[in-house]
Write a protein that holds these residues in place. Structure first.
Motif, short mmCIF file in Angstrom:
data_model
loop_
_atom_site.label_atom_id
_atom_site.label_comp_id
_atom_site.label_asym_id
_atom_site.label_seq_id
_atom_site.Cartn_x
_atom_site.Cartn_y
_atom_site.Cartn_z
N GLY A 86 0.77 -1.25 0.00
CA GLY A 86 0.00 0.00 0.00
C GLY A 86 0.80 1.29 0.00
N LEU A 87 2.10 1.22 0.03
CA LEU A 87 2.89 2.46 0.00
C LEU A 87 3.04 3.00 -1.41
CD1 LEU A 87 5.73 1.71 2.58
CD2 LEU A 87 3.73 3.17 2.88
N PHE A 88 3.04 2.10 -2.39
CA PHE A 88 3.23 2.49 -3.77
C PHE A 88 2.18 1.83 -4.63
CE2 PHE A 88 7.34 2.71 -1.71
CZ PHE A 88 7.79 3.96 -2.08
N LYS A 89 1.88 2.46 -5.74
CA LYS A 89 0.90 1.93 -6.67
C LYS A 89 1.53 1.93 -8.06
CE LYS A 89 -3.86 2.54 -7.96
NZ LYS A 89 -5.09 3.31 -7.73
N SER A 90 1.35 0.84 -8.78
CA SER A 90 1.93 0.79 -10.12
C SER A 90 1.08 1.61 -11.08
CB SER A 90 2.04 -0.65 -10.60
OG SER A 90 0.77 -1.23 -10.71
#
Length: 91
Positions: free
Chosen positions: A85-89
């Protein structure tokens, strides 16, 4: 035998001077984050990592670089997982 005893004393002496961080494998990101925050400017110095297993036991081994490398690689792998949940592609 004397050489082995001398080496053991030298390693023990080095470990006393190097801050040691306990990292529970089940809470790698949480423990890692808390340790990094707590170190402040001390983060620039050498850090020894000691892994703690599921039963709360310290894993065998001396940190001569291997556990620290394993910690950083595992930490990066965890925080960059999309489901963390820290990064989203992006597409």
């Amino acid at each position: 035998r004397n050489a082995l005893e001398a080496d053991a004393k030298e390693v023990a002496s080095m470990q006393r001077r190097i801050p040691t961080v306990n990292i529970r494998r089940a809470y790698l990101v949480e423990d890692g984050w808390e340790a990094i925050k707590a170190m402040g400017p001390g983060l620039k110095q050498r850090i020894a990592i000691r892994f703690i297993d599921k039963r709360g036991q310290v894993e065998a081994g001396l940190d001569m670089g291997g556990p620290f490398k394993e910690f950083l690689e595992s930490l990066c792998r965890e925080v960059f997982r999309e489901d963390y949940g820290l990064f989203k592609s992006t597409e």
